[in-house]
Write an enzyme that holds these catalytic residues in place. Structure first.
Site, short mmCIF file in Angstrom:
data_model
loop_
_atom_site.label_atom_id
_atom_site.label_comp_id
_atom_site.label_asym_id
_atom_site.label_seq_id
_atom_site.Cartn_x
_atom_site.Cartn_y
_atom_site.Cartn_z
CG ASP A 122 -2.01 -0.94 1.21
OD1 ASP A 122 -2.49 -1.20 0.11
OD2 ASP A 122 -2.40 -1.44 2.27
CB THR B 290 -2.48 5.73 2.52
OG1 THR B 290 -2.63 6.53 1.35
CG2 THR B 290 -2.89 6.52 3.74
CG PHE C 112 -16.42 12.26 1.59
CD1 PHE C 112 -16.04 13.08 0.53
CD2 PHE C 112 -15.88 10.99 1.66
CE1 PHE C 112 -15.14 12.64 -0.41
CE2 PHE C 112 -14.99 10.53 0.72
CZ PHE C 112 -14.61 11.35 -0.32
CE LYS D 202 -13.85 18.80 4.21
NZ LYS D 202 -14.89 18.91 5.23
N GLY E 59 -4.57 5.62 -4.19
CA GLY E 59 -5.79 6.26 -4.69
C GLY E 59 -5.54 7.63 -5.26
CG ASP E 60 -2.19 9.79 -4.14
OD1 ASP E 60 -3.05 10.32 -3.41
OD2 ASP E 60 -1.13 9.32 -3.71
NE ARG F 275 -7.91 10.03 -9.24
CZ ARG F 275 -8.37 10.99 -8.46
NH1 ARG F 275 -8.84 10.69 -7.27
NH2 ARG F 275 -8.34 12.25 -8.83
CE LYS G 175 -5.35 0.47 -2.08
NZ LYS G 175 -5.20 1.06 -0.75
#
Length: 1154
Positions: free
Chosen positions: A423, A425, A586, A609, A725-726, A833, A839
């Site tokens: 991973d 993060t 969210f 946001k 996930g960036d 992403r 994963k």
């Protein structure tokens, strides 16, 4: 702080406080959905008949009852141990060439040591179980009060109280909480590795059960699914007060998760002990055996074949010779008395005698099989684990945590890992967010330089960028460090923002950050300051940033949010209270969060946001004044490896809001199947026409040492896969920052961010978009494979970057193999992403199945939660020391072959009479006392090269990956060396000793003296061979090697003083015969030196003319030329011939990957 007054059910949009009935609930009562729970009704006769499992949990392998039989079964599953057990039983018969006790004693010792080791490890597991089972929890009892009891005493149906920061003792149905509407926050890090808090909520009908009086009257029944391992689903129905209420996962609190931000909860126990979902997931892991252990089994089969072969050869020759002893009525070897025989030696029944001799040979030559091999390997692994746990280089001071080797079964596999999956993060990064930059009204703020920016600048300039001193990175001018805030810009700090041209927008920006969240302020009892319990680290960073800019959230109630705000007019902080009307929370599908608040001026505000991909399309025409500048800033932030969110707001019309609120409340309380769709549509309706304020940028810093670590792994030829996930731009730049992507690499990119596909999706042509996406991914994979071919020709490393959408298509059965072929040819793979589903697919299906099963390569997976268990169990995970076990095992077989074949040569010399060359106890103690300890010392302490040199020359790691130290050629070489050693010892000893006058009275060498001399030569030869093989001596190795030899002499003296009826051939043999004779000592020296010469000569030749990579470094170190700083490159330091070998290896690695 009014926590008990908070009723989030009136605010949250998607938290369904009345769980809608679904089709799944129709299955209640059928197979798999038959569980019935009587709540708070322990005396109910129906409840007593159910007989559910208790809450006692055991993770041990054994019990007091089954330990001995089960452990013995485990031991005798090993072929060698089973063989010696059979031999021990047969040794009680006349066929045995030695006494039965000499076989039983070492077998019992080996089995006993292994069983003790198993018992100790299981006892440690039991201690952990006892600690968990004896935790305390409050249970509502028959006296209608809460009393403390232990976890293990909980029963299904009990009502329990769990307080803040406590773990849930079982799987519970949430009844109520310290919040009026039954909301609670749960941390599930032990289950899925995530630190984000999950919101759980009780049914409205039970939320009022908030004291002992109301619980006294509470009686209900739950019908639900049977115990299963699915952590994220639950189907059940609550029968209460004559009505039925559907249950969902939102009302379930799982064992081993923790209560956070909530003073207490009441819950009913549904699943206990091994029925809980976490324990259902904790099934016995698949039995993993290391490659070395599997190969070791094959070697033992070879030795068994050798044992049978030499026993067969001996029995055939014995049968022929026995038949010849009586021909034509004449006796050839009359001294054997063939006229007075048993079935063991009968010239007239030679075939039977030969068969019985075959059985004798199987026992006699059994010393070819190393009885102490398994236990020695296990001792080495345990000691290696101890050293790993106590290694100061693997101790983390910040968290006060040492390394923990959870198992010792796969130690040696660390030296053979081919692919690492990780991973980002929490593994490569700290998962500790810091607010570092922002864009407000088209202006970029924040002057710090991130790690990724430094790497990006270095990549563009080609020069190293000097990192600023940490003292310059403080969060404010006073040098005070604030967790979650690493922002530096004098234009905004210390209230200076009030002098900016766009101060109104800046004020609204930070006000939005302070209000648009679900963070709960808490008082720090030590510092008397305020800290925030937030659902995510990002949200906490935003609230802290708002506080540092003058907008401090200090109180939250059910209907209000209170801020200390910096007033631009007076320059002082004033208290402002906002009425909280709605929270549109969210979610991964919405990618945004909004709140509706009413200000003290009676102004209705929607503050929002979210991700730029969903926020910009919701802006009004007049709200896009600085959209282009903000997008440019977001692009720069993404390139700098920062996580971005867009902040916007809208002033709502009173009439419009009232109409929307009526529709929203109706949709939120609906019990139809499409309730969530209606709520989503209404949220989407009001979250439009927004005015852009700006964007935030937070940094998730890399873990300390990550770039250096990845660089070393890459130099060692290890493939690395990272999932994140960036955005693609962010992922690429983070890749460069952590050395996953490097200068000179050829980068292959697969993406579906293409105009044609976007156009098809906007038109709603899902089928056309899917077909076009599949074709595009296929085309990009084929183009990548073409680049792979050209890279192979130019010896260039490859990297692959693929986005999550493309990954979904690449996993299609039509493209899977092509994609994996391309991915496995790359040194680094980044999947950006990526969703959790991607994963799991990548780890479990792709790499694990292909790399492990199809290519036979070793995989090591790194995860940070229980959601990674499946992947971790599939991968080959190992910790240990490269090469040591291979050398250790090779030596084991060498020493046993050298010893066992001296028995065979002596048998041949005596016409296979079945008489052993050595005393019974000599043979029994050979593997246990005289040769085993040096092997253990080798496995634990030996180093080919030092740790510093291993880091300096990562290419050395390839010796483990390529299995150089334990390949078949090396194994067979050691076996041949053992045979050669046995030949030299037997021939030289017999020719030197037999017919020589050894005693003072002129008596020649007899059977006892020859055996003692030959055994002495064997002990010396195999231990000196060990000394020659050791690269790194410690006093422990010296003690074990020379101590083993010395113990042989001590044993022979002591055993020689025992009565001759017991010591037999060993009686006074050393003291009276061997020690006084110069011939004994001369033969020992000459034979041992002669036995060592062949191996010594080969090693000298091999290290000089065909050196392995560690040989090169050793020679360089011995010559004193290894004096280079550890930071310099490998190839620039080595002499020309070494450079060529390293270059050859590097080219070989690239070819292998391509």
């Amino acid at each position: 702080m009014g926590r008990r007054k908070l009723r989030f059910s009136k605010l949250y949009s998607f938290s369904c406080f009345k769980s809608p009935a679904t089709d799944d609930h129709a299955q209640i009562g059928r197979k798999g959905y038959s569980r019935v729970v009587y709540c708070n009704d322990p005396d109910n006769p129906d409840s007593l008949q159910l007989n559910y499992k208790g809450n006692y949990v055991s993770t041990t392998k054994y019990t007091a009852v089954n330990f001995i039989p089960k452990s013995l079964f485990e031991q005798f599953r090993r072929v060698a141990n089973l063989y010696f057990l059979v031999v021990a039983f047969v040794s009680f018969s006349p066929l045995a060439p030695y006494k039965a006790v000499t076989v039983l004693a070492p077998l019992l010792m080996v089995i006993g040591v292994t069983m003790v080791k198993e018992a100790v490890e299981d006892w440690r597991r039991r201690k952990q179980d006892v600690e968990a089972n004896n935790r305390k929890v409050k249970v509502f009892g028959k006296s209608y009060t809460f009393t403390e009891t232990r976890w293990k005493h909980l029963k299904v149906g009990d009502v329990v109280q769990v307080d803040k920061d406590e773990y849930f003792p079982a799987d519970l149905l949430l009844l109520s909480s310290s919040y009026d509407d039954g909301v609670c926050y749960v941390e599930t890090m032990n289950l899925d590795g995530e630190t984000n808090l999950k919101l759980k909520h009780a049914l409205e009908v039970t939320a009022s059960l908030r004291d002992e009086e109301s619980l006294k009257r509470f009686k209900a029944m739950i019908k639900c699914e049977d115990p299963n391992e699915n952590l994220y689903s639950f189907i059940g129905t609550l029968h209460y007060n004559g009505s039925q209420y559907p249950l969902s996962p939102q009302q379930i609190l799982l064992r081993d998760s923790k209560l956070k931000n909530t003073d207490y909860i009441y819950g009913v126990v549904i699943f206990t002990g091994h029925d809980t979902k976490v324990m259902q997931n904790s099934v016995d892991p698949p039995s993993k055996r290391s490659k070395i252990e599997r190969r070791m089994d094959k070697i033992i089969y070879i030795l068994f074949s050798t044992l049978i072969a030499i026993s067969g050869v001996g029995s055939v020759i014995f049968g022929i010779e026995t038949r010849r002893d009586y021909e034509d009525g004449k006796y050839r070897r009359w001294y054997l008395r063939p006229d007075h025989t048993t079935s063991l030696y009968d010239p007239q029944r030679a075939p039977l005698a030969a068969f019985l001799h075959f059985l004798t040979g199987l026992m006699l030559y059994g010393y070819l099989i190393p009885i102490s091999l398994y236990v020695s390997i296990e001792i080495v692994k345990v000691l290696q684990s101890v050293f790993i746990n106590r290694d100061q280089e693997m101790y983390d001071e910040e968290s006060d945590r040492p390394a923990r080797a959870r198992t010792s079964n796969l130690n040696e596999e660390l030296g053979q890992v081919d692919t690492v999956l990780s991973d980002k993060t929490g593994t490569l990064t700290c998962n500790s967010m810091e607010f570092v930059k922002c864009s407000i009204a088209g202006n970029a703020y924040g002057r710090g330089m991130t790690e990724v920016e430094r790497a990006l600048l270095q990549r563009k300039s080609g020069k190293p960028v000097v990192e600023a001193d940490d003292s310059c990175n403080d969060s404010n001018d006073m040098g005070k460090s604030v967790k979650g805030f690493n922002f530096r810009d004098e234009r905004l700090m210390n209230g200076c923002w009030i002098h900016e041209q766009d101060s109104d927008r800046i004020r609204m920006f930070f006000r939005a950050l302070a209000l648009c969240n679900t963070a709960v302020p808490e008082e720090d009892k030590e510092s008397h300051g305020v800290f925030y319990e937030a659902e995510s680290p990002d949200e906490a960073a935003f609230v802290v940033a708002a506080r540092e800019m003058g907008f401090e959230l200090y109180e939250r109630t059910q209907m209000t949010i209170s801020l200390h705000e910096l007033d631009p007019g007076s320059g002082r902080r004033v208290d402002r209270v906002y009425k909280l009307l709605n929270v549109l929370e969210f979610s991964s599908s919405r990618k945004r969060m909004s709140v509706v608040v009413r200000s003290m001026e009676n102004q209705l505000l929607l503050l929002s946001k979210g991700a730029d991909s969903v926020m910009f399309e919701r802006l009004s025409e007049h709200g896009r004044a600085f959209e282009a500048e903000t997008k440019e800033h977001i692009k720069r932030y993404a390139e700098a490896g920062l996580r971005t969110l867009v902040v916007a707001y809208r002033v709502l019309d009173e009439t419009e809001y009232c109409n929307w609120e009526a529709e929203f409340t109706k949709a939120k309380t609906a019990e139809t199947a499409d309730r969530d769709v209606l709520v989503d549509e209404l949220a989407d309706k009001i979250e439009n026409g927004l005015v852009l304020l700006g964007a935030t940028a937070v940094e998730d810093k890399l873990q300390k040492g990550v770039p250096e670590c990845i660089n070393k792994l890459s130099q060692a030829g290890i493939n690395i896969w990272v999932l994140t996930g960036d955005k693609m731009e962010t992922a690429i730049n983070i890749g460069y920052a952590c050395s996953l992507l490097r200068q000179g690499m050829k980068q292959i990119t697969i993406t579906l961010d293409l105009p044609d596909i976007d156009a098809l999706e906007k038109r709603g042509d899902k089928e056309g978009a899917s077909k076009a996406s599949l074709e595009s991914v296929s085309k990009q994979i084929n183009e990548g494979k073409f680049q792979m071919t050209s890279a192979k020709a130019s010896s260039t490393e490859l990297s692959l970057v693929i986005d999550g959408k493309s990954l979904g298509y690449a996993l299609d059965k039509k493209l899977e193999m092509s994609f994996l072929e391309l991915a496995l040819s790359c040194a680094s793979v980044i999947c950006c992403r990526s969703t959790p589903k991607h994963k799991a697919l990548v780890r479990d299906v792709q790499v694990t199945r292909l790399v492990k099963t199809r290519t036979g390569k070793m995989t090591l997976a790194i995860g940070d939660g229980a959601n990674d268990v499946g992947m971790l169990q599939e991968a080959d995970i190992g910790v240990g020391i490269s090469g040591a076990e291979g050398m250790q095992i090779c030596y084991f077989f060498y020493k046993n072959i050298a010893f066992g074949f001296t028995l065979f040569w002596y048998e041949a010399y005596t016409s296979f009479s079945g008489q052993p060359a050595y005393n019974d106890w000599y043979m029994s103690f050979y593997n246990v006392f005289f040769t085993s300890l040096p092997v253990i010392a080798l496995g634990v302490f030996d180093q080919d090269v030092s740790a510093r040199l291993c880091l300096k020359y990562p290419v050395l790691y390839q010796e483990g990956v390529q299995n150089i130290l334990f390949r078949w050629s090396r194994i067979l070489g050691w076996m041949c060396n053992g045979v050669l050693t046995s030949i030299i010892i037997f021939i030289f000893t017999t020719n030197s000793m037999i017919k020589q006058a050894l005693r003072e009275d002129g008596q020649v060498t007899d059977y006892a003296i020859l055996g003692a001399t030959m055994y002495t030569c064997v002990v010396w030869a195999v231990n000196c061979q060990m000394a020659l093989s050791i690269n790194y001596f410690t006093w422990i190795q010296h003690f074990f090697i020379w101590g083993s030899i010395g113990f042989w002499y001590i044993f022979l003296i002591m055993y020689g003083y025992v009565s001759p009826t017991l010591s037999t051939t060993a009686y006074m043999v050393l003291v009276e015969a061997c020690v006084p004779s110069p011939l004994y000592w001369l033969v020992t020296v000459l034979v041992v030196v002669s036995a060592l010469v062949p191996c010594f000569a080969y090693r000298a030749f091999q290290s000089r003319f065909r050196p392995m990579y560690h040989d090169i470094i050793q020679i360089r170190r011995a010559e004193g030329s290894e004096e280079i700083e550890s930071g310099s490159s490998v190839s620039g330091e080595l002499p020309r011939d070494v450079k060529l070998r390293v270059q050859h290896l590097t080219e070989g690695l690239i070819t292998r990957k391509s």
